[in-house]
Design an enzyme around this catalytic site. Structure first.
Site, mmCIF file in Angstrom:
data_model
loop_
_atom_site.group_PDB
_atom_site.id
_atom_site.type_symbol
_atom_site.label_atom_id
_atom_site.label_comp_id
_atom_site.label_asym_id
_atom_site.label_seq_id
_atom_site.Cartn_x
_atom_site.Cartn_y
_atom_site.Cartn_z
ATOM 1 C CB SER A 119 -0.927 -0.001 1.213
ATOM 2 O OG SER A 119 -0.190 -0.206 2.385
ATOM 3 C CG HIS A 140 -3.175 -0.944 -2.888
ATOM 4 N ND1 HIS A 140 -3.595 0.306 -2.525
ATOM 5 C CD2 HIS A 140 -3.054 -1.644 -1.718
ATOM 6 C CE1 HIS A 140 -3.705 0.376 -1.212
ATOM 7 N NE2 HIS A 140 -3.388 -0.807 -0.710
ATOM 8 C CD GLU A 152 -4.949 2.811 -5.308
ATOM 9 O OE1 GLU A 152 -5.069 4.045 -5.347
ATOM 10 O OE2 GLU A 152 -4.293 2.239 -4.403
ATOM 11 C CG ASN A 190 -3.343 4.214 1.348
ATOM 12 O OD1 ASN A 190 -4.424 4.271 1.924
ATOM 13 N ND2 ASN A 190 -2.658 3.098 1.243
HETATM 14 N N1 CAA Z 1 -14.973 -10.427 4.480
HETATM 15 C C1 CAA Z 1 -15.935 -10.752 3.583
HETATM 16 N N2 CAA Z 1 -17.153 -10.154 3.549
HETATM 17 C C2 CAA Z 1 -17.402 -9.209 4.480
HETATM 18 C C3 CAA Z 1 -16.447 -8.824 5.454
HETATM 19 C C4 CAA Z 1 -15.192 -9.491 5.420
HETATM 20 N N3 CAA Z 1 -14.228 -9.179 6.289
HETATM 21 N N4 CAA Z 1 -16.986 -7.860 6.228
HETATM 22 C C5 CAA Z 1 -18.234 -7.635 5.766
HETATM 23 N N5 CAA Z 1 -18.476 -8.448 4.706
HETATM 24 C C6 CAA Z 1 -19.704 -8.484 3.901
HETATM 25 C C7 CAA Z 1 -20.888 -8.922 4.708
HETATM 26 O O1 CAA Z 1 -21.035 -10.319 4.702
HETATM 27 C C8 CAA Z 1 -22.040 -8.234 3.984
HETATM 28 O O2 CAA Z 1 -22.385 -8.977 2.819
HETATM 29 P P1 CAA Z 1 -23.905 -8.972 2.227
HETATM 30 O O3 CAA Z 1 -24.225 -7.557 1.843
HETATM 31 O O4 CAA Z 1 -23.828 -9.908 1.058
HETATM 32 O O5 CAA Z 1 -24.753 -9.471 3.365
HETATM 33 C C9 CAA Z 1 -21.425 -6.918 3.490
HETATM 34 O O6 CAA Z 1 -19.996 -7.134 3.489
HETATM 35 C C10 CAA Z 1 -21.761 -5.756 4.395
HETATM 36 O O7 CAA Z 1 -21.325 -6.099 5.706
HETATM 37 P P2 CAA Z 1 -22.105 -5.724 7.033
HETATM 38 O O8 CAA Z 1 -23.590 -5.611 6.737
HETATM 39 O O9 CAA Z 1 -21.685 -6.639 8.116
HETATM 40 O O10 CAA Z 1 -21.514 -4.333 7.492
HETATM 41 P P3 CAA Z 1 -21.378 -2.995 6.703
HETATM 42 O O11 CAA Z 1 -22.552 -2.712 5.836
HETATM 43 O O12 CAA Z 1 -20.971 -2.006 7.733
HETATM 44 O O13 CAA Z 1 -20.122 -3.232 5.731
HETATM 45 C C11 CAA Z 1 -17.844 -2.847 5.365
HETATM 46 C C12 CAA Z 1 -18.875 -3.554 6.238
HETATM 47 C C13 CAA Z 1 -17.927 -3.411 3.949
HETATM 48 C C14 CAA Z 1 -16.487 -3.153 5.966
HETATM 49 C C15 CAA Z 1 -18.164 -1.316 5.324
HETATM 50 O O14 CAA Z 1 -18.285 -0.824 6.646
HETATM 51 C C16 CAA Z 1 -17.121 -0.509 4.608
HETATM 52 O O15 CAA Z 1 -17.134 -0.426 3.395
HETATM 53 N N6 CAA Z 1 -16.213 0.135 5.363
HETATM 54 C C17 CAA Z 1 -15.104 0.905 4.810
HETATM 55 C C18 CAA Z 1 -13.990 -0.049 4.467
HETATM 56 C C19 CAA Z 1 -12.840 0.658 3.810
HETATM 57 O O16 CAA Z 1 -12.781 1.869 3.669
HETATM 58 N N7 CAA Z 1 -11.856 -0.157 3.410
HETATM 59 C C20 CAA Z 1 -10.647 0.350 2.835
HETATM 60 C C21 CAA Z 1 -9.634 0.482 3.899
HETATM 61 S S1 CAA Z 1 -8.134 1.149 3.278
HETATM 62 C C22 CAA Z 1 -7.324 -0.188 2.671
HETATM 63 O O17 CAA Z 1 -7.726 -1.311 2.743
HETATM 64 C C23 CAA Z 1 -6.067 0.079 1.953
HETATM 65 C C24 CAA Z 1 -4.886 0.499 2.656
HETATM 66 O O18 CAA Z 1 -3.857 0.508 2.016
HETATM 67 C C25 CAA Z 1 -4.847 0.962 4.056
#
Ligand code: CAA
Length: 293
Positions: A119, A140, A152, A190
């Site tokens: 990342s 990424h 990405e 990022n």
């Molecule tokens: N693995 C697989 N599936 C998952 C999961 C996981 N860890 N967590 C949640 N899900 C699935 C759930 O099963 C659910 O699926 P359905 O819609 O089919 O039922 C769906 O995702 C939604 O989950 P929830 O209803 O439990 O919860 P939510 O609506 O709050 O979604 C989330 C959870 C997808 C994590 C959401 O909160 C989100 O998009 N958050 C932001 C995440 C983000 O910004 N990620 C990027 C981080 S930065 C990065 O990764 C890069 C870096 O370099 C730092």
């Protein structure tokens, strides 16, 4: 040359997600971990995800078995030899990545494409450990990999255009929207996300709002799925601190500098969800409670 078989190195949070997505997209996939215990842990998390998808009816039981059948776990780096692309998702340490790719370079035919899921490290610097920087890209993904729609695709000044286009097409075959980014530290997401997360900590330090109110503001005021402090706990405070240091080192701009509170939380081992405590206490995972400083 079309990508038919996928190798993934690392079966942690990101590697297991990438392997799951590759197998679910129809690619025979080999995922490698350093030992049987870590491999087992990673494969179990994939099984858990696939079982949940089958229980919800998103995929059939037969599809689940087919996906699992396309996925092979190994602890031997030699088992990646016949993969057309190898995606690395190991620890974010440059020497470890360079050592891995040096070994893969000696093992794989010249046609194999190498990709790193880093990342924040410089793709060019990882690629220079091999004799094939022209067949080297960044790929990424975002956490949780099976859910987040973006990848990405990062090109360096040495990446061959045809290789780059092939990997962009591969990203699309994985069901992701592939965006094109240059090998600039932090790439696109990022570059924008890290200063925002660091600013949320600065706002907390300065008493602009409470943890809950900062998070609620960005969720309800801007439609973000998680507030910034919840997202920091999700990504990991140690991870964000590490990325911010690399970005600050590259750009020497204050917006990438880690706020003192972040440094102290990491020093105290408060790394977010994975350590049970960050900006929230996660001892009851379904009901995180904001920390009182
Ligand atoms: N693995 C697989 N599936 C998952 C999961 C996981 N860890 N967590 C949640 N899900 C699935 C759930 O099963 C659910 O699926 P359905 O819609 O089919 O039922 C769906 O995702 C939604 O989950 P929830 O209803 O439990 O919860 P939510 O609506 O709050 O979604 C989330 C959870 C997808 C994590 C959401 O909160 C989100 O998009 N958050 C932001 C995440 C983000 O910004 N990620 C990027 C981080 S930065 C990065 O990764 C890069 C870096 O370099 C730092």
């Amino acid at each position: 040359m079309a990508i038919r078989k996928v190798g993934v190195v690392g079966c942690g949070l990101m590697g297991s997600g990438i392997a799951q997505v590759a197998a679910a997209s129809g690619f025979p996939t080999v995922v490698r971990e350093v030992n049987a215990e870590l491999l087992d842990k990673g494969l179990k998390s994939i099984d858990k995800n696939l079982n949940r998808l089958a229980e919800k009816g998103t995929i059939t039981e037969a599809a689940k078995d087919e996906i699992r059948g396309r996925l092979k776990g190994t602890t031997k780096v030699e088992d990646l030899q016949d993969c057309d692309v190898i995606i690395e998702a190991i620890i974010e340490q440059l020497p470890a990545k360079r050592e891995l790719f040096g070994a893969l370079d000696a093992l794989c035919p010249p046609s194999t494409i190498f990709a790193s899921n880093t990342s924040s490290l410089t793709i060019t610097e990882i690629a220079s450990a091999t004799k094939r920087p022209h067949r080297f890209v960044g790929l990424h993904f975002f956490n949780p990999v099976p859910v987040m729609k973006l990848v990405e695709v990062v090109r360096t000044i040495a990446t061959e255009p045809a290789v780059y286009e092939e990997v962009v097409a591969f990203g699309t075959k994985l069901g992701k929207t592939a965006v094109r980014a240059q090998d600039s530290t932090g790439f696109i997401v990022n570059r924008l996300l890290v200063p925002y997360l660091l600013d949320a900590i600065r706002a907390l330090e300065e008493g602009v709002g409470s943890i809950e109110d900062i998070d609620k503001s960005m969720m309800l005021g801007c439609g973000h799925p998680m507030g910034p402090l919840t997202l920091l706990d999700f990504v990991g405070l140690d991870t964000t601190y590490y990325i911010s240091q690399i970005m600050f080192d590259e750009f020497k701009e204050r917006r990438f500098a880690a706020p003192p509170l972040l440094k102290r939380m990491v020093l105290a081992g408060w790394n977010g969800r994975k350590s049970g405590r960050g900006f929230y206490d996660h001892s009851d995972p379904g009901n995180p409670k904001a920390i009182k400083f």
